[in-house]
Design an enzyme around this catalytic site. Structure first.
Site, PDB file in Angstrom:
ATOM      1  N   LYS A   1       5.801   3.499 -20.397  1.00 19.07           N
ATOM      2  CA  LYS A   1       5.836   3.273 -18.956  1.00 19.07           C
ATOM      3  C   LYS A   1       7.277   3.424 -18.494  1.00 19.07           C
ATOM      4  CE  LYS A   1       3.061   1.790 -15.557  1.00 19.07           C
ATOM      5  NZ  LYS A   1       1.657   2.106 -15.304  1.00 19.07           N
TER       6      LYS A   1
ATOM      7  N   TYR B   1      -8.364   1.672  -1.726  1.00 18.84           N
ATOM      8  CA  TYR B   1      -9.056   2.436  -0.683  1.00 18.84           C
ATOM      9  C   TYR B   1     -10.280   3.167  -1.269  1.00 18.84           C
ATOM     10  CZ  TYR B   1     -10.250   6.118   2.565  1.00 18.84           C
ATOM     11  OH  TYR B   1     -10.960   6.956   3.381  1.00 18.84           O
TER      12      TYR B   1
ATOM     13  N   GLY C   1      -5.399  -5.560  -1.913  1.00 22.52           N
ATOM     14  CA  GLY C   1      -4.597  -4.340  -2.013  1.00 22.52           C
ATOM     15  C   GLY C   1      -5.476  -3.126  -1.790  1.00 22.52           C
ATOM     16  N   VAL C   2      -5.310  -2.484  -0.631  1.00 23.05           N
ATOM     17  CA  VAL C   2      -6.143  -1.307  -0.336  1.00 23.05           C
ATOM     18  C   VAL C   2      -5.255  -0.072  -0.199  1.00 23.05           C
ATOM     19  CG1 VAL C   2      -8.196  -2.459   0.516  1.00 23.05           C
ATOM     20  CG2 VAL C   2      -6.284  -2.142   2.083  1.00 23.05           C
ATOM     21  N   GLY C   3      -4.446   0.137  -1.229  1.00 23.11           N
ATOM     22  CA  GLY C   3      -3.621   1.338  -1.325  1.00 23.11           C
ATOM     23  C   GLY C   3      -4.451   2.461  -1.919  1.00 23.11           C
TER      24      GLY C   3
ATOM     25  N   VAL D   1      -5.763   3.085  -4.999  1.00 25.44           N
ATOM     26  CA  VAL D   1      -6.944   2.695  -5.774  1.00 25.44           C
ATOM     27  C   VAL D   1      -7.903   1.872  -4.909  1.00 25.44           C
ATOM     28  CG1 VAL D   1      -7.736   1.326  -7.734  1.00 25.44           C
ATOM     29  CG2 VAL D   1      -5.698   2.753  -7.967  1.00 25.44           C
TER      30      VAL D   1
HETATM   31  P1  NAD Z   1      -0.501   1.500  -4.108  1.00 23.58           P
HETATM   32  O1  NAD Z   1       0.947   1.236  -4.001  1.00 23.58           O
HETATM   33  O2  NAD Z   1      -1.057   2.737  -3.507  1.00 23.58           O
HETATM   34  O3  NAD Z   1      -1.329   0.274  -3.485  1.00 23.58           O
HETATM   35  C1  NAD Z   1      -1.022  -1.054  -3.752  1.00 23.58           C
HETATM   36  C2  NAD Z   1      -1.271  -1.809  -2.451  1.00 23.58           C
HETATM   37  O4  NAD Z   1      -1.159  -3.197  -2.694  1.00 23.58           O
HETATM   38  C3  NAD Z   1      -0.281  -1.472  -1.362  1.00 23.58           C
HETATM   39  O5  NAD Z   1      -0.987  -1.074  -0.185  1.00 23.58           O
HETATM   40  C4  NAD Z   1       0.497  -2.773  -1.147  1.00 23.58           C
HETATM   41  O6  NAD Z   1       0.886  -2.972   0.203  1.00 23.58           O
HETATM   42  C5  NAD Z   1      -0.518  -3.791  -1.583  1.00 23.58           C
HETATM   43  N1  NAD Z   1       0.015  -5.087  -1.981  1.00 23.58           N
HETATM   44  C6  NAD Z   1       1.110  -5.353  -2.746  1.00 23.58           C
HETATM   45  N2  NAD Z   1       1.248  -6.683  -2.902  1.00 23.58           N
HETATM   46  C7  NAD Z   1       0.202  -7.261  -2.244  1.00 23.58           C
HETATM   47  C8  NAD Z   1      -0.210  -8.607  -2.037  1.00 23.58           C
HETATM   48  N3  NAD Z   1       0.465  -9.644  -2.549  1.00 23.58           N
HETATM   49  N4  NAD Z   1      -1.324  -8.830  -1.314  1.00 23.58           N
HETATM   50  C9  NAD Z   1      -2.034  -7.810  -0.782  1.00 23.58           C
HETATM   51  N5  NAD Z   1      -1.670  -6.509  -0.933  1.00 23.58           N
HETATM   52  C10 NAD Z   1      -0.583  -6.245  -1.653  1.00 23.58           C
HETATM   53  O7  NAD Z   1      -0.843   1.417  -5.669  1.00 23.58           O
HETATM   54  P2  NAD Z   1      -2.156   1.909  -6.405  1.00 23.58           P
HETATM   55  O8  NAD Z   1      -1.886   3.229  -7.011  1.00 23.58           O
HETATM   56  O9  NAD Z   1      -3.343   1.724  -5.516  1.00 23.58           O
HETATM   57  O10 NAD Z   1      -2.240   0.863  -7.613  1.00 23.58           O
HETATM   58  C11 NAD Z   1      -2.726  -0.458  -7.392  1.00 23.58           C
HETATM   59  C12 NAD Z   1      -2.704  -1.224  -8.713  1.00 23.58           C
HETATM   60  O11 NAD Z   1      -3.527  -0.556  -9.666  1.00 23.58           O
HETATM   61  C13 NAD Z   1      -1.325  -1.331  -9.376  1.00 23.58           C
HETATM   62  O12 NAD Z   1      -1.233  -2.554 -10.055  1.00 23.58           O
HETATM   63  C14 NAD Z   1      -1.316  -0.194 -10.380  1.00 23.58           C
HETATM   64  O13 NAD Z   1      -0.432  -0.428 -11.458  1.00 23.58           O
HETATM   65  C15 NAD Z   1      -2.749  -0.237 -10.825  1.00 23.58           C
HETATM   66  N6  NAD Z   1      -3.239   1.032 -11.352  1.00 23.58           N
HETATM   67  C16 NAD Z   1      -3.196   2.151 -10.595  1.00 23.58           C
HETATM   68  C17 NAD Z   1      -3.706   3.341 -11.103  1.00 23.58           C
HETATM   69  C18 NAD Z   1      -3.749   4.585 -10.272  1.00 23.58           C
HETATM   70  O14 NAD Z   1      -4.477   5.519 -10.642  1.00 23.58           O
HETATM   71  N7  NAD Z   1      -3.025   4.665  -9.170  1.00 23.58           N
HETATM   72  C19 NAD Z   1      -4.238   3.373 -12.410  1.00 23.58           C
HETATM   73  C20 NAD Z   1      -4.284   2.188 -13.155  1.00 23.58           C
HETATM   74  C21 NAD Z   1      -3.774   1.020 -12.613  1.00 23.58           C
END
Ligand code: NAD
Length: 349
Positions: free
Chosen positions: A80, A187, A181-183, A185
């Site tokens: 990582k 969403y 968290g609706v980023g 993943v």
């Molecule tokens: P992202 O940055 O697109 O979305 C994360 C969201 O969480 C953001 O919108 C942020 O504003 C929100 N957030 C942060 N702290 C918060 C809180 N305390 N309360 C509410 N919302 C909060 O990231 P992502 O790519 O969607 O990843 C989300 C999680 O999944 C991370 O932990 C990441 O490590 C994990 N993950 C992601 C992937 C992937 O394919 N992107 C794969 C495996 C694991």
């Protein structure tokens, strides 16, 4: 800064500290294990209170990647990277290119991809300096691109397995699911759950993201402090880690925890706390492997996009197997998953 005595060190093979003054780059690349293949895991772009927190985060995430890749049956070890958002951070192309050069010095022992704060565009910039990058733009029909839709699909399959195991449910119609968290993943998960007839409760620090899922999927908005205690069947943490611990677990109302965030348990003992509270926990690195499966198929170029979807769907049966062992033995699910992952890494299977 502690390295060898860091609680997350766990015999990492290599840790590379990357500093470049002209661009302001401060990054750490951690390689936990290359026993099963090159160490693969995304790069996180994040603000940390101090360097110790960044090191702890990258080490813990990197070890998690070893376990995740092993459990997903991939020919990948675990690694990582974190790029630290310093107060004067400038997200320039030059900074990401410099990061690519550091990745390249590892000669393919570390393969990077997206994590929190990164994008396909940034991966393309990194790829100008190294070929050890995945998560690049999708070519029609081929595996690749933003891994988050596949991560979300794996979560969806995992939630189905958990609903069957804990609630005896064959579908998700009418089930209440809280998504923290609706980023990227979160969403895509909301979209799949909405299509399956589930009712959504959501929170995010970014209100525009909450607006979007409320508009598109009729989700109910709650505050960031209330989401963990929401009265729901399933809690899907999709923000950051360490949210499940001694203080938060007694307030949970969900009977299932199944979400995408890495390192959801603050300590391994929290798995026992969840089991004692009668909450079924889907081990994070097992349920959220969809993205890395997509990355692996893109990197090795051996499976098309439909094939990736089939591989990701197996997350459901993998979890069902862990849930079955937990119900038979009374052991917490995280303990079972860790034991299985370590056996695979040590070649003892
Ligand atoms: P992202 O940055 O697109 O979305 C994360 C969201 O969480 C953001 O919108 C942020 O504003 C929100 N957030 C942060 N702290 C918060 C809180 N305390 N309360 C509410 N919302 C909060 O990231 P992502 O790519 O969607 O990843 C989300 C999680 O999944 C991370 O932990 C990441 O490590 C994990 N993950 C992601 C992937 C992937 O394919 N992107 C794969 C495996 C694991």
């Amino acid at each position: 800064m502690t390295v060898f005595s860091n609680p997350a060190f766990d015999n990492h093979e290599r840790v590379l500290f990357c500093r470049d003054e002209p661009t302001g780059l401060c990054a750490i690349i951690a390689i936990h294990s290359t026993a099963l293949g090159p160490a693969a895991g995304g790069t996180r772009l994040w603000t940390y209170a101090n360097d110790d927190d960044a090191l702890y985060d990258v080490l813990r995430l990197s070890q998690g990647m070893s376990y995740k890749n092993a459990m997903a049956g991939l020919k990948f070890g675990g690694g990582k990277a974190v790029i630290i958002k310093t107060p004067d951070f400038d997200a320039s192309d030059a900074l990401f290119e410099r990061f690519g050069e550091f990745v390249d010095t590892l000669g393919g022992d570390y393969i990077t991809a997206e994590d929190v704060g990164m994008s396909v565009e940034i991966m393309e910039t990194i790829a100008r300096r190294t070929r050890y990058v995945s998560g690049l733009p999708l070519q029609s029909g081929k595996a690749g691109g933003d891994p988050s839709p596949k991560t979300a699909y794996g979560l969806y399959c995992g939630i189905q397995a958990a609903a069957k195991a804990r609630l005896g449910r064959d579908d998700l119609e009418g089930m209440r699911v809280a998504v923290q968290g609706v980023g990227h993943v979160g969403y895509h998960l909301c979209k799949l759950l909405h299509e399956a007839g589930a009712t959504l409760v959501v929170s995010d620090l970014d209100e525009t993201r909450v607006d979007r899922v409320c508009d598109e999927f009729s989700a109910e908005r709650v505050g960031n402090t209330e989401i963990l205690g929401a009265d729901v069947d399933v809690l899907a943490p999709c923000a950051l880690g360490a949210i499940l611990h001694e203080e938060s677990i007694p307030g949970l109302k969900a009977r299932i925890i199944a979400g995408g965030a890495n390192n959801q348990l603050r300590s391994p003992e929290d798995g026992q706390r969840l089991a004692d509270a009668g909450i079924l926990y889907a081990p994070d690195y097992v349920i959220n492997a969809g993205g890395i499966i997509n990355v692996a198929c893109e990197y090795f170029g051996d499976v098309d996009d439909d094939g990736v979807t089939e591989l990701v769907a197996q997350i459901g049966s993998r979890l069902a197997d862990i849930f079955e062992e937990a119900s038979r033995t009374g052991e917490p699910t995280n303990v079972i998953a860790d034991r299985r992952a370590r056996k695979i890494i040590s070649g003892d299977v």
